[in-house]
Design a protein around this motif. Structure first.
Motif, PDB file in Angstrom:
ATOM      1  N   ILE A  34      -4.642   5.419   2.445  1.00  0.00           N
ATOM      2  CA  ILE A  34      -4.236   5.787   3.805  1.00  0.00           C
ATOM      3  C   ILE A  34      -5.119   5.107   4.842  1.00  0.00           C
ATOM      4  CG2 ILE A  34      -4.088   7.681   5.468  1.00  0.00           C
ATOM      5  CD1 ILE A  34      -1.810   7.789   3.565  1.00  0.00           C
ATOM      6  N   GLU A  35      -6.425   5.085   4.582  1.00  0.00           N
ATOM      7  CA  GLU A  35      -7.346   4.430   5.518  1.00  0.00           C
ATOM      8  C   GLU A  35      -7.065   2.937   5.623  1.00  0.00           C
ATOM      9  OE1 GLU A  35     -11.321   5.373   4.400  1.00  0.00           O
ATOM     10  OE2 GLU A  35     -11.186   7.476   5.031  1.00  0.00           O
ATOM     11  N   GLN A  36      -6.720   2.313   4.497  1.00  0.00           N
ATOM     12  CA  GLN A  36      -6.360   0.898   4.529  1.00  0.00           C
ATOM     13  C   GLN A  36      -5.129   0.662   5.390  1.00  0.00           C
ATOM     14  OE1 GLN A  36      -6.540  -1.612   0.878  1.00  0.00           O
ATOM     15  NE2 GLN A  36      -7.271   0.244  -0.128  1.00  0.00           N
ATOM     16  N   ILE A  37      -4.121   1.508   5.228  1.00  0.00           N
ATOM     17  CA  ILE A  37      -2.901   1.367   6.030  1.00  0.00           C
ATOM     18  C   ILE A  37      -3.211   1.500   7.513  1.00  0.00           C
ATOM     19  CG2 ILE A  37      -0.770   2.574   6.679  1.00  0.00           C
ATOM     20  CD1 ILE A  37      -0.115   2.920   3.792  1.00  0.00           C
ATOM     21  N   LEU A  58       0.824  -1.206   0.000  1.00  0.00           N
ATOM     22  CA  LEU A  58       0.000   0.000   0.000  1.00  0.00           C
ATOM     23  C   LEU A  58       0.861   1.260   0.000  1.00  0.00           C
ATOM     24  CD1 LEU A  58      -2.721  -1.129   2.577  1.00  0.00           C
ATOM     25  CD2 LEU A  58      -3.077  -0.711   0.139  1.00  0.00           C
ATOM     26  N   LYS A  59       1.960   1.234   0.725  1.00  0.00           N
ATOM     27  CA  LYS A  59       2.857   2.395   0.764  1.00  0.00           C
ATOM     28  C   LYS A  59       3.451   2.671  -0.614  1.00  0.00           C
ATOM     29  CE  LYS A  59       4.233   2.274   5.637  1.00  0.00           C
ATOM     30  NZ  LYS A  59       5.354   2.061   6.599  1.00  0.00           N
ATOM     31  N   ARG A  60       3.798   1.621  -1.311  1.00  0.00           N
ATOM     32  CA  ARG A  60       4.338   1.810  -2.660  1.00  0.00           C
ATOM     33  C   ARG A  60       3.289   2.412  -3.597  1.00  0.00           C
ATOM     34  NH1 ARG A  60       7.338  -2.717  -0.978  1.00  0.00           N
ATOM     35  NH2 ARG A  60       5.683  -4.209  -1.476  1.00  0.00           N
ATOM     36  N   LYS A  61       2.035   2.018  -3.421  1.00  0.00           N
ATOM     37  CA  LYS A  61       0.963   2.584  -4.246  1.00  0.00           C
ATOM     38  C   LYS A  61       0.762   4.065  -3.924  1.00  0.00           C
ATOM     39  CE  LYS A  61      -1.676  -1.724  -4.832  1.00  0.00           C
ATOM     40  NZ  LYS A  61      -1.469  -1.851  -6.289  1.00  0.00           N
ATOM     41  N   ILE A  62       0.881   4.406  -2.634  1.00  0.00           N
ATOM     42  CA  ILE A  62       0.717   5.804  -2.227  1.00  0.00           C
ATOM     43  C   ILE A  62       1.822   6.673  -2.820  1.00  0.00           C
ATOM     44  CG2 ILE A  62       0.902   7.368  -0.234  1.00  0.00           C
ATOM     45  CD1 ILE A  62      -0.689   5.252   1.356  1.00  0.00           C
TER      46      ILE A  62
END
Length: 396
Positions: free
Chosen positions: A242-245, A149-153
């Motif tokens: 962000i909410e997923q993280i 998820l961080k990489r997608k952000i």
């Protein structure tokens, strides 16, 4: 005595049984991976007047599909042999070469293997240790998911607000994540005054960040080179990520609490080993399982996959051999992390740190030296678990 071999599948399993003399009692009985299917297997056994006390059952530890079958048979009080697939594969090849039968199926071979009896049975750890293995692997999955998820952000920010990372070094810190949640694009930040933004940053960071950071963020937003079309869709995507993280981070904390609770009950001395706390100790303990299945510490090294994989052909033998990487990748990664902490952490172990530096002076690379420390840790872990005693801190 009768011998039942079960060839494990995802939805259906196949069972064959042979008698004491090796002659087939029945072949290729298929039953579903359900209570009704297992009951039909016992009905089949009853039809042949076979009681569970006169039966030895063998099945391969294939993926995770064998566990429900094992659990059912265990609850029924059956004698079960869990066979390592590597051993079974060697037996299967040998039998096929000798007999050259085309009608021999997996379940018959397993039954014959159990009757033959020359195998090392896979030992199942007790329930608490098995729970550790499940939970630590689940935690690893959650952490890896956060990484994805961080990489997608970062990918989204590179398009919509490429200057953001120059303002917040830690994009995924608490303050930064809240800013991204509230302001998904430079245009939204431009609508807020520097004073209002400064007050918000101060509240989020407990007064550690103030007006200077707010001004820098405002200037970056005003001069951003990010895309100006599809802003709403990018902002929406950013907030969802962000909410997923945040949600998965809360799951990681809950999972870690469960892991720590089990570790507290077990009171294992593994946490006294240099570089190993509760989290890494839980991974290592869960992956190793029953230390009694290893006759020597060197076998634990092989199990972890940090033994040397010899590269040899004819008269040529490579001088620099890489680790084999066989066995559990979870165990291997945990040992490497523990070795890093023990060798070069904030409070390194004096002996292991000296060993690491010695390897470096001998011309070894950093990673090779850390792996060498991990091997030494295997020997320490083996001794601590085998003797069930705490590690003794050495000062020299």
């Amino acid at each position: 005595m009768n011998y039942l071999g079960i060839d494990i599948g995802k939805n259906n399993h196949v069972a064959s049984m042979i008698g004491e003399d090796g002659k087939p009692v029945f072949r290729a009985f298929s039953f579903s991976n359900a209570t009704e299917g297992a009951e039909s297997l016992f009905a089949k056994l009853e039809a042949h007047n076979v009681h569970k006390d006169e039966l030895e059952i063998g099945l391969e530890a294939t993926g995770h599909y064998w566990l429900p079958v094992y659990s059912y048979l265990h609850d029924k009080g059956c004698k079960i042999h869990v066979i390592n697939p590597i051993q079974m594969d060697g037996w299967r090849k040998g039998v096929e070469i000798r007999k050259r039968k085309t009608d021999v199926i997996g379940s018959m071979l397993i039954a014959e293997f159990v009757r033959y009896g020359d195998f090392i049975e896979a030992r199942l750890p007790e329930e608490a240790i098995f729970s550790l293995k499940n939970l630590t692997r689940f935690r690893s999955y959650l952490v890896d998911s956060i990484g994805d998820l961080k990489r997608k952000i970062i990918c989204v920010l590179d398009q919509v607000f490429p200057e953001y990372q120059s303002v917040f070094v830690d994009v995924f810190g608490k303050t930064s994540k809240e800013i991204l949640l509230q302001f998904g694009s430079p245009a939204e930040l431009e609508e807020v005054s520097a004073e209002t933004l400064a007050e918000l940053l101060a509240d989020l960071s407990r007064r550690k960040i103030g007006f200077e950071k707010a001004e820098k963020l405002s200037r970056a937003a005003a001069s951003s080179f990010g895309v100006t079309f599809c802003r709403d869709s990018f902002a929406f995507q950013l907030r969802m990520l962000i909410e997923q993280i945040k949600y998965i981070e809360s799951q990681v904390k809950d999972t870690e609490a469960e892991i720590c609770a089990i570790m507290d009950k077990l009171s294992s001395p593994i946490t006294t080993v240099p570089g190993i706390g509760k989290k890494l100790g839980a991974v290592i303990f869960g992956e190793i399982g029953d230390i009694g299945k290893f006759d020597y510490a060197s076998k634990l090294v092989v199990f972890a996959g940090i033994d040397s994989a010899v590269n040899q052909s004819g008269e040529f033998e490579a001088s620099n051999n890489h680790v084999s990487k066989r066995g559990s990748p979870y165990l291997r990664r945990a040992l490497y992390q523990a070795a890093l902490v023990a060798a070069v952490g904030k409070s390194p172990d004096p002996v292991l740190s000296a060993f690491y530096r010695k390897k470096l002076t001998e011309g070894e690379h950093h990673e090779t030296s850390v792996v060498a420390v991990a091997r030494k840790l295997c020997y320490i872990i083996y001794s601590v678990l085998k003797e069930d005693r705490p590690f003794e801190i050495r000062n020299s």
